[in-house]
Design a protein around this motif. Sequence first.
Motif, mmCIF file in Angstrom:
data_model
loop_
_atom_site.group_PDB
_atom_site.id
_atom_site.type_symbol
_atom_site.label_atom_id
_atom_site.label_comp_id
_atom_site.label_asym_id
_atom_site.label_seq_id
_atom_site.Cartn_x
_atom_site.Cartn_y
_atom_site.Cartn_z
ATOM 1 N N HIS A 70 6.169 45.833 -25.088
ATOM 2 C CA HIS A 70 8.038 45.847 -25.374
ATOM 3 C C HIS A 70 7.989 44.723 -26.514
ATOM 4 N N CYS B 269 6.688 42.003 -18.899
ATOM 5 C CA CYS B 269 5.318 41.364 -19.256
ATOM 6 C C CYS B 269 5.433 39.790 -18.557
ATOM 7 N N CYS C 170 7.329 37.144 -22.846
ATOM 8 C CA CYS C 170 7.754 38.680 -22.767
ATOM 9 C C CYS C 170 8.617 38.876 -22.127
ATOM 10 N N CYS D 212 4.554 43.826 -27.913
ATOM 11 C CA CYS D 212 3.888 42.468 -27.127
ATOM 12 C C CYS D 212 2.688 43.267 -26.467
ATOM 13 N N CYS E 217 1.891 44.749 -22.927
ATOM 14 C CA CYS E 217 2.918 46.306 -22.668
ATOM 15 C C CYS E 217 3.214 46.281 -23.325
HETATM 16 ZN ZN LIG Z 1 4.565 42.642 -22.418
#
Ligand SMILES: [Zn+2]
Length: 401
Positions: A33, A11, A8, A28, A31
Motif C-alpha cells: 500500500h 494491513c 499501514c 508498505c 502489502c
Molecule cells: Zn500494509
Amino acid sequence: MRAHLIGCSDCGLVQVLPSVSADAVAECARCGHGLARPAGRGIDMSLAFSAAALLLLLPTALSPLMSLISFSVQRRSWLPSGVEALWNDGFGPLATVVFLFSIAVPFIYLALMVWVLGALRLGIAVPLGKLFRWAGELRPWAMIEVYLVGCCVAYSRLQDIGTVHVNVGGWCLIAATCSTLLAAISLDERAVWNALPSCAEPASSGRSISCGACALLSDTVREDAACPRCGATLHRRKPDTMRRTLALVVAGYLLYLPANLLPVLSIERFGREDPNTILSGVHELMSSGLWPLAAIVFTASILVPLMKLFGLSLMLVMTRWRSRRWLVGRTRLFRFIDFVGRWSNIDLFMISILVALVQFGALTRVRPEAGSLAFAAVVVITMIASRCFDPRVMWDEADST
Ligand SMILES: [Zn+2]
Ligand SMILES: [Zn+2]
C-alpha cells in the motif's frame, strides 16, 4: 520529511516511514500500500485546482448544462433540475441521492479543501485536522466526475429523441471536473497531515493505536479516545467490521436482482410505453454503435456491483477461515473495489438528466421506475459495505493461526 512510525491502513503493520525523495514513493513493506507519495509537490498546485473547481461549480449549477430540441420545442437541463424532476415524480430517495452526490457533497468537499489548504498556505494557526478529515471522508461521495460521464451517456441517448446542444453549464462542468481531478492528483495527503499541528508527540512504540483517518500513531491503550491530530475516534480496528459488512453484503445481494430485472426508467412515445432495464439501456447504446459507452455502462452498472459483492463475500469467508492465502491479492482487490464502487452511479445520474429533459407531454416522456430505487440502494449499500470492512482484520486473523 522526518522518519517516523506509521501504521499501514490496509494491513496494520507498524513501520518506520522513511524520508521520500522527489522521484520515489514509500510502500508498505508487507502489502505494498502506498504510504507516501513523492515529496516536493507542496500544496500550492492542489490549492489552485481546488479553488478553480469551486469557482467553476457556481456557473455549473446556475447555467443550463444541455438543451434538447424535439417537436420544435426546446427544453433545458440545469444541475438541480434532475433532482426536482425525480422529486416531483415521487422518487424522493433517488432525488436525495442525486442531490447529495452531484451538488451538495462536491461543494462542501471543495470548500473544505480550499479552506484547509488556504489556511495552511497562509500560515493561519487554526485547528484544521478535523476539517481535513471530513474532506477525506467526503471525497468518495463527491461524484462530479461520475456525473459528467452520466451526462455523456444521457447526451448519446438523447440523440435518438432530438437535437442536443451542450450549454455554458456543461462546459463549466467539464472544466470543474478536470480541475477536481487535477487537485486530487496533485494532492500529497501525507504532506498535509504532517504540516497539520498535533497536540501530542508522535508515538514511539508499536504498541499504539493507528488513527484510521490520518494514520497518526497515538501512545494510548484506551479505545474510543480522540485522535490528537484529526479528532477521529480511535479504534484498533473498525468496530464490528465483520458483522456490519456481512449485513450490508446480504442486503446488497437481495437488492441486486430487482435492480437488474425491474425497469429503471420508461420512455413513453405517442402513448406507447417502453420500459428500460439497465441491460436494455446497454443494448440500446450498442445498437446506436456507441460501443465504448456501452462497455463503460455495462462495467460500471452490472459488473462493478457484482464484483464488489463477490469480492467482499470472499474476504468475509476467508477471514472467518483465518486463511493466509492471497493476503496481498485480497488487500489489493479490496483497495480496487473500494475505489471503483462510486462509478456505478453513472446510470442514476443519466436517469436524472433524461427525466428532467425529456418531457414533451403526450409526444415523448421519460419516467423513473421502481428498479432505479433498488439500483440506487445496491450502489449506496455496497459503497458503505466496503467502507465498513477493515482489511486489517484479514491479516490479524491470518496471524492468529
Ligand atoms: Zn500494509
Ligand atoms: Zn487522526
